[in-house]
Design a protein around this motif. Sequence first.
Motif: not given
Lengths: 252, 164
Positions: B145-162
């Motif tokens: 769970f923590r890994a997927r949330v972190s991955l999502k946050k990093t992707l958003i920071a890299l410019g990938y939105d939902n």
Amino acid sequence: MIITTDNYEEYFYRYCEGELTAEERAAVERFAAQHPELAEELSLYDPALILEESPLPYPDNESLMHYEGKVLPLWRWAAAACVSAVLIGGVWMMWPNDKPTEQTGMIAQNRQPVTAPKPVEPMVQQQEEVSTIVVKTAKPITQPTEPVSPMPDETVELLPQYEPPTFDEPSLLAEVDPMPAPQQEDTTVIEYIDIMLMPSPSAQMEVVQIAYQPTVRERFRAFRSRVSNTVRDYAYQSYSEARGELLTRIDF
Amino acid sequence: MTQKEYNNGVRLWADDVYRFAVRCGGDEELSKDAVQEAYASLWEKREQVEVEKGKSFLFTVVHNCLMSHHRHELVHQQNLPLLQPDRVVPPDERFDLQDALHKALERLPQVQREAVVLKDVEGYSCKEISDMLSLTEKQVSVYLFRARVSLKKTLIALGYDNNN
């Protein structure tokens, strides 16, 4: 079941993966409503965000192998067979064709004496001379003065019979998993639903990765992210009921 | 496990185990050493290890090798700050999603990285991952769970939105 700030992550994970009953899901949703700062994590979880990997071959598999006794690796047997074939082929090529025997002497007695060739002349005249030469040199066939003895068997078998090496483990390749069946290029909503109704997400992904092309996998992930909530509502019913219900509700 | 089964295991599993070591360890030389040590250990214990458990045994040994080597880096990785985008990356300049995921994976703590690779790439269940990594199922669920949330946050920071 009591959800606290110490154990909420486990329940949030199982909620997102569709592993909770309806009652447990309601409890998670109540907890999220009471803790909006933690509910943000729940919204960030994306079950469709699956890591994919391309093959990465290990550089030296042979160094990991173990061989005991007289068993040699397959490639060494193949190399030995190639070297043997080259040597035998070379000996065969170099073996003289006219081996001196008794028959050779008999043949020499019946040979015509070698005469010097005639000088080359213009083509027309040469053709006439060739035909003339053929007519002039043709002689009637006569019976040999002495019977020709048959070829001895030893002259036919000049080389030892080649016996390819026998492999200790001939079925090694057969024991390797066979090539997987060709992957499907496309699928239908019914197949998507069937996959979504499989018991666990890992089983779902295993089927998707094995059976479908990468483009279809992406479509499945998009499908799953859209309909996962709907599927969870019906997943605990019987398979046929859930399937029939979802077919009427899902348009993809 | 017989010698033939062991050698078959080399042909079938070495690439996956090496890929797991590279993705979770990062260093190619370290990964090669980890794979060699894993297979050496499997050869020594081939009579106790069943063929069906061979691959998971290799992952376990590689995990132990990587953990002992990177133990001093665990604290550092857990304290990595979240990526802050210095600009919004336009769609035509963005990495492929999987490339971005791999970049984000490198920022995860060791155990979370291993759990994600074993779950997504190798297809193991939480129960199997818990056996390999010497964790409980609950711990594996939490790490995933923590890994997927972190991955999502990093992707958003890299410019990938939902929506992408």
